[in-house]
Write a protein that holds these residues in place. Sequence first.
Motif, PDB file in Angstrom:
ATOM      1  N   UNK A 218      -9.174  -4.935  -3.516  1.00 44.26           N
ATOM      2  CA  UNK A 218      -8.507  -4.283  -4.637  1.00 44.26           C
ATOM      3  C   UNK A 218      -7.069  -3.979  -4.232  1.00 44.26           C
ATOM      4  N   UNK A 219      -6.131  -4.243  -5.134  1.00 44.52           N
ATOM      5  CA  UNK A 219      -4.716  -3.929  -4.931  1.00 44.52           C
ATOM      6  C   UNK A 219      -4.309  -2.907  -5.984  1.00 44.52           C
ATOM      7  N   UNK A 220      -3.674  -1.835  -5.553  1.00 41.28           N
ATOM      8  CA  UNK A 220      -3.176  -0.803  -6.464  1.00 41.28           C
ATOM      9  C   UNK A 220      -1.665  -0.714  -6.324  1.00 41.28           C
TER      10      UNK A 220
ATOM     11  N   UNK B 161       7.824  -3.119 -10.689  1.00 42.40           N
ATOM     12  CA  UNK B 161       6.936  -2.491  -9.720  1.00 42.40           C
ATOM     13  C   UNK B 161       7.637  -1.321  -9.051  1.00 42.40           C
ATOM     14  N   UNK B 162       6.924  -0.200  -8.943  1.00 41.18           N
ATOM     15  CA  UNK B 162       7.460   0.991  -8.300  1.00 41.18           C
ATOM     16  C   UNK B 162       7.272   0.979  -6.795  1.00 41.18           C
ATOM     17  N   UNK B 163       6.336   0.150  -6.322  1.00 43.06           N
ATOM     18  CA  UNK B 163       6.081   0.044  -4.886  1.00 43.06           C
ATOM     19  C   UNK B 163       5.326  -1.252  -4.624  1.00 43.06           C
ATOM     20  N   UNK B 164       5.309  -1.664  -3.369  1.00 42.38           N
ATOM     21  CA  UNK B 164       4.499  -2.813  -2.990  1.00 42.38           C
ATOM     22  C   UNK B 164       3.026  -2.472  -3.217  1.00 42.38           C
ATOM     23  N   UNK B 165       2.203  -3.460  -3.556  1.00 42.57           N
ATOM     24  CA  UNK B 165       0.774  -3.188  -3.734  1.00 42.57           C
ATOM     25  C   UNK B 165       0.136  -2.659  -2.453  1.00 42.57           C
ATOM     26  N   UNK B 166      -0.745  -1.675  -2.615  1.00 42.46           N
ATOM     27  CA  UNK B 166      -1.565  -1.179  -1.510  1.00 42.46           C
ATOM     28  C   UNK B 166      -2.906  -1.867  -1.635  1.00 42.46           C
ATOM     29  N   UNK B 167      -3.301  -2.613  -0.612  1.00 40.31           N
ATOM     30  CA  UNK B 167      -4.508  -3.425  -0.682  1.00 40.31           C
ATOM     31  C   UNK B 167      -5.588  -2.830   0.214  1.00 40.31           C
ATOM     32  N   UNK B 168      -6.810  -2.757  -0.334  1.00 39.34           N
ATOM     33  CA  UNK B 168      -7.970  -2.286   0.424  1.00 39.34           C
ATOM     34  C   UNK B 168      -9.072  -3.332   0.327  1.00 39.34           C
TER      35      UNK B 168
ATOM     36  N   UNK C  11       2.803   3.607 -14.862  1.00 36.63           N
ATOM     37  CA  UNK C  11       1.442   3.136 -15.054  1.00 36.63           C
ATOM     38  C   UNK C  11       0.814   2.809 -13.704  1.00 36.63           C
ATOM     39  N   UNK C  12      -0.446   3.190 -13.534  1.00 39.37           N
ATOM     40  CA  UNK C  12      -1.207   2.812 -12.343  1.00 39.37           C
ATOM     41  C   UNK C  12      -1.933   1.513 -12.658  1.00 39.37           C
ATOM     42  N   UNK C  13      -1.754   0.506 -11.808  1.00 41.94           N
ATOM     43  CA  UNK C  13      -2.348  -0.811 -12.010  1.00 41.94           C
ATOM     44  C   UNK C  13      -3.340  -1.085 -10.891  1.00 41.94           C
ATOM     45  N   UNK C  14      -4.497  -1.638 -11.244  1.00 44.40           N
ATOM     46  CA  UNK C  14      -5.501  -2.069 -10.268  1.00 44.40           C
ATOM     47  C   UNK C  14      -5.801  -3.543 -10.510  1.00 44.40           C
ATOM     48  N   UNK C  15      -5.679  -4.338  -9.454  1.00 43.18           N
ATOM     49  CA  UNK C  15      -6.029  -5.758  -9.511  1.00 43.18           C
ATOM     50  C   UNK C  15      -7.174  -5.987  -8.531  1.00 43.18           C
ATOM     51  N   UNK C  16      -8.155  -6.764  -8.932  1.00 43.19           N
ATOM     52  CA  UNK C  16      -9.370  -6.959  -8.136  1.00 43.19           C
ATOM     53  C   UNK C  16      -9.511  -8.388  -7.652  1.00 43.19           C
TER      54      UNK C  16
END
Length: 141
Positions: free
Chosen positions: A28-30, A13-20, A53-58
């Motif tokens: 959604x977490x990116x 992981x390049x950064x902690x997930x950003x959650x909205x 890679x850009x990852x999106x988790x729902x």
Amino acid sequence: MASVNKVILIGHLGKDPEVRHLEGGTTVANFTMATNEYYKDKQGTRVERTEWHNIAAWRGLAELAEKYLHKGQQVYVEGRIRTRQYQDKDNQTRYITEIVADEISLLGSRPAAGVAQPATAAAAEEPVTFRQEPELDQLPF
């Protein structure tokens, strides 16, 4: 013939997930993820190439990502490629290609003290895996 859109990545992981939290309560977490490729150039020098890679988790997977994923952690991500477009602040059309995660497994060493981890991870040696459950309206039957 049917088509297949499947991606499998193992990286950090390049950064902690950003959650909205979207309207209607959808989460959604990116986050970004780096994968590395190694090869030798014509001079025999070892070269490392990093792909981001850009990852999106729902939904539920996004909530688990928020709780358990942290920058630098090694993970396995399985999902599908999606390209979408949006309007930027200058009203220009932009495109982004991302991986929509269906499954995330925690790999590598255990997190440092004080970092949240699933209860099953404390005693287990195998990776902890989270899967996105399909919504009823996404089922093919």
